[in-house]
Design an enzyme around this catalytic site. Structure first.
Site, PDB file in Angstrom:
ATOM      1  N   TYR A  47      10.607  -6.104   0.090  1.00  0.00           N
ATOM      2  CA  TYR A  47       9.566  -5.624   0.996  1.00  0.00           C
ATOM      3  C   TYR A  47       8.181  -5.829   0.394  1.00  0.00           C
ATOM      4  CZ  TYR A  47       6.554  -2.492   3.589  1.00  0.00           C
ATOM      5  OH  TYR A  47       5.501  -1.982   4.310  1.00  0.00           O
ATOM      6  N   ASP A 106       4.926   4.606  -0.328  1.00  0.00           N
ATOM      7  CA  ASP A 106       5.737   4.415   0.871  1.00  0.00           C
ATOM      8  C   ASP A 106       7.038   5.200   0.729  1.00  0.00           C
ATOM      9  OD1 ASP A 106       3.869   2.701   1.959  1.00  0.00           O
ATOM     10  OD2 ASP A 106       5.288   1.075   2.315  1.00  0.00           O
ATOM     11  N   ASP A 139       2.064   4.507   9.462  1.00  0.00           N
ATOM     12  CA  ASP A 139       1.285   3.999   8.322  1.00  0.00           C
ATOM     13  C   ASP A 139      -0.188   4.046   8.658  1.00  0.00           C
ATOM     14  OD1 ASP A 139       0.194   2.640   6.186  1.00  0.00           O
ATOM     15  OD2 ASP A 139       1.686   1.039   6.199  1.00  0.00           O
TER      16      ASP A 139
END
Lengths: 125, 125
Positions: A12, A98, A36
């Site tokens: 990712y 994240d 996000d």
């Protein structure tokens, strides 16, 4: 599963830095949801996710994972990474945490990014 | 709000290292939910939260926040911290990423901790 999730996290971060967008989108389950930064309107599904990542697709950019921060718990992961983009003579650095949830096939079903303007810096190159 | 949330994060990590449990519990809203590690059965409410932190209350311990990892987004925060406990001649180190959500009064309404056995080490003192 932990090994598989770590691999997806590494892919990712790498793909956010290199693209193509389609390969980033492929890491997500079809009905995945991204938020996000967290607290903003969630975006659901491959089309919305593609639009989200397409914003950076045309920028010169690079990413790095802070490998010592990767935490995996069952079907969940959290980690710090850094995105640097260059455009118009400016260098923008953004470093979020994240948090991701995965399905049993190792696809991301939820991504929430923790960051604010304080975690971003813009400097002339 | 970001300043207030950062203060609560700092207090939280400090109090996990020093106690008393009651002061940790006071950082949570009455109906808050904790999931530590994420994926395990959530525990809701002050009584369940008190029982959870009471487990470490009798141990010699210390904590440290990794201040460069603190990310705040709206009513959310995520950060890396380390808990070291000493008992029975053994030193246990655990370093999770905690993700928290706050109410408008700056009380924690949800805490989810990202860690597994890989983020824990046990050594003789």
């Amino acid at each position: 599963m932990a090994r598989e999730i770590r691999d997806v996290v590494e892919q990712y971060v790498k793909l956010v830095g290199t693209g193509p967008t389609a390969d980033i989108v492929d890491l997500y389950a079809p009905d995945a949801v991204i938020e996000d930064p967290i607290g903003t309107e969630p975006k659901q599904g491959h089309e919305a996710i593609r639009e989200f990542y397409d914003v950076i697709a045309s920028l010169e950019r690079e990413t790095s994972l802070a490998p010592e921060t990767v935490r995996i718990a069952g079907n969940h992961a959290a980690f710090v990474f850094t995105l640097v983009t260059r455009a118009g003579g400016q260098r923008m650095t953004l470093s979020p945490i994240d948090a991701m949830e995965f399905d049993d096939d190792g696809r991301i079903i939820r991504m929430r990014a923790y960051w604010s303007a304080e975690d971003m810096s813009v400097e002339p190159e």
